[in-house]
Design a protein around this motif. Structure first.
Motif, PDB file in Angstrom:
ATOM      1  N   VAL A  49      52.548  31.660  39.068  1.00 29.34           N
ATOM      2  CA  VAL A  49      51.643  31.328  40.169  1.00 29.34           C
ATOM      3  C   VAL A  49      51.735  32.405  41.245  1.00 29.34           C
ATOM      4  O   VAL A  49      52.595  33.290  41.200  1.00 29.34           O
ATOM      5  CB  VAL A  49      51.980  29.944  40.779  1.00 29.34           C
ATOM      6  CG1 VAL A  49      51.833  28.854  39.735  1.00 29.34           C
ATOM      7  CG2 VAL A  49      53.385  29.934  41.365  1.00 29.34           C
ATOM      8  N   GLY A  50      50.822  32.338  42.220  1.00 29.25           N
ATOM      9  CA  GLY A  50      50.811  33.287  43.313  1.00 29.25           C
ATOM     10  C   GLY A  50      52.167  33.364  43.997  1.00 29.25           C
ATOM     11  O   GLY A  50      52.791  32.341  44.276  1.00 29.25           O
TER      12      GLY A  50
ATOM     13  N   TYR B 288      46.737  33.962  38.502  1.00 35.34           N
ATOM     14  CA  TYR B 288      46.256  34.256  39.852  1.00 35.34           C
ATOM     15  C   TYR B 288      45.527  35.595  39.880  1.00 35.34           C
ATOM     16  O   TYR B 288      46.004  36.588  39.318  1.00 35.34           O
ATOM     17  CB  TYR B 288      47.472  34.286  40.791  1.00 35.34           C
ATOM     18  CG  TYR B 288      47.171  34.128  42.257  1.00 35.34           C
ATOM     19  CD1 TYR B 288      46.419  33.056  42.735  1.00 35.34           C
ATOM     20  CD2 TYR B 288      47.673  35.045  43.179  1.00 35.34           C
ATOM     21  CE1 TYR B 288      46.188  32.906  44.084  1.00 35.34           C
ATOM     22  CE2 TYR B 288      47.441  34.906  44.535  1.00 35.34           C
ATOM     23  CZ  TYR B 288      46.693  33.833  44.984  1.00 35.34           C
ATOM     24  OH  TYR B 288      46.452  33.672  46.320  1.00 35.34           O
ATOM     25  N   SER B 289      44.385  35.658  40.558  1.00 34.88           N
ATOM     26  CA  SER B 289      43.550  36.855  40.515  1.00 34.88           C
ATOM     27  C   SER B 289      44.240  38.085  41.097  1.00 34.88           C
ATOM     28  O   SER B 289      43.960  39.214  40.687  1.00 34.88           O
ATOM     29  CB  SER B 289      42.229  36.596  41.253  1.00 34.88           C
ATOM     30  OG  SER B 289      41.456  35.634  40.563  1.00 34.88           O
ATOM     31  N   SER B 290      45.155  37.893  42.043  1.00 35.07           N
ATOM     32  CA  SER B 290      45.828  39.045  42.639  1.00 35.07           C
ATOM     33  C   SER B 290      46.827  39.693  41.686  1.00 35.07           C
ATOM     34  O   SER B 290      47.368  40.759  41.980  1.00 35.07           O
ATOM     35  CB  SER B 290      46.566  38.632  43.924  1.00 35.07           C
ATOM     36  OG  SER B 290      47.668  37.786  43.628  1.00 35.07           O
TER      37      SER B 290
END
Length: 338
Positions: free
Chosen positions: A318-319, A287-289
């Protein structure tokens, strides 16, 4: 799949970006970093080729032969190459380049003028150099004429022939058509050099490989004339994900950018902020965050942010599982201390 051979042109095409002001220390350090990253061929010299340092093309900080010698002092495996444009570079200059440490030369002509390089290719082969026929501005003719010119380079003795997208103007379908024609009609390997003026450098490089090219160019951090070249680091990452065999080392290529090239650029007033650890997000498939959290965890526990992200990818995080990154960082730190 055929093995892919990587050429990095940071110290030649990237020279345009710094107005040909790479220092001897830059040449040595960048070349050393590229060899550590497993790059097969490292191109060096004035952006406009051997002895291109003139009032017309811009004066370099150092002459080509000093740069070649500085880079060669750090190499034991990678081939050091120069670019020679007939009409600018000469056979005598090529002999001097070889004496300074060059092992390869790329003879560059306009796409319809391979005959301009006949003398230089033959002389280079007589000298024992690895020779590339470099057909520039390949978008300016059709596949049939490109192939005719490539066959000339082959007949002169070239070891590889390139379709070079000097203008960054080719679409993937153009690359596929032209590389396919070269692959079908030549007995020697085919290469591709992309520019990112349309944002297609990585895509076009992959298309060239799919069409049969086995020699592909890049530059650290995508440095180069115009919008730059195919980023070497991104190319290695994608080749890894696609399962192609090559000699590149992703982490060491990133290190060459972040620890050697980018500080040099910043010192020259070209302020560059590395986003290469962000590329690892896509490589790891997380996840990009996660990036900010992984950076903080890496700093806190003294581990490589890339290793944190890669492990998170292996665990299919995962997010919403950002706290897992701390656990991963602690585990990596413990492993490191053992």
């Amino acid at each position: 799949m055929s093995k892919i051979f990587l050429t990095d042109t940071t110290l030649r095409d990237g020279s345009h970006t710094v107005s040909h002001q790479f220092t001897l220390e830059d040449a040595a350090q960048i070349a050393g970093g590229l060899e550590a990253a497993g790059i097969d061929i490292i191109e060096i010299g004035h952006g406009d080729g051997l002895i291109g340092s003139t009032i017309n093309y811009g004066f370099g900080r150092h002459d080509d032969f000093s740069l070649i010698s500085a880079a060669a002092s750090q190499l034991t495996k990678s081939k050091l190459a120069v670019l020679l444009l007939p009409g600018i570079g000469t056979v005598e200059a090529l002999k001097m380049a070889q004496k300074a440490g060059a092992k390869a030369v790329r003879i560059a002509t306009h796409v319809t003028e391979a005959d301009m390089g006949e003398e230089h290719v033959k002389a280079a082969k007589d000298m024992g150099l690895f020779v590339v026929g470099f057909l520039m501005m390949a978008h300016m003719t059709d596949a049939e004429r490109l192939t005719e010119e490539a066959l000339k380079f082959e007949s002169y003795g070239a070891d590889v022939v390139y379709a070079t997208d000097s203008g960054g103007a080719m679409l993937p379908e153009d690359v596929f058509e032209k590389i396919s024609s070269l692959k079908k009609n030549l007995k020697i390997p085919v290469g591709h050099h992309a520019h990112n003026n349309l944002g297609l450098a990585v895509s076009n490089s992959l298309t060239a490989i799919e069409a049969g090219a086995t020699y592909i160019d890049g530059c650290l951090s995508g440095l180069g004339a115009g919008a730059g070249n195919t980023p070497t680091e991104s190319l290695i990452a994608v080749l890894n994900k696609m399962g192609y065999e090559h000699n590149g080392d992703l982490y060491k290529a990133i290190d060459a950018s972040e620890k050697i090239l980018i500080p040099s650029l910043n010192n020259k007033g070209l302020k560059v902020n590395s986003q290469l650890d962000a590329m690892i997000l896509g490589y790891a498939g997380v996840y990009s965050s996660f990036l900010l959290h992984a950076r903080r965890a890496g700093q806190r526990f003294g581990v490589d942010v890339r290793d944190i992200l890669m492990e998170a990818g292996r665990r299919k995080a995962v997010g919403g599982q950002e706290d897992w990154l701390i656990e991963i960082a602690v585990e990596l730190a413990n492993q490191k201390s053992k």
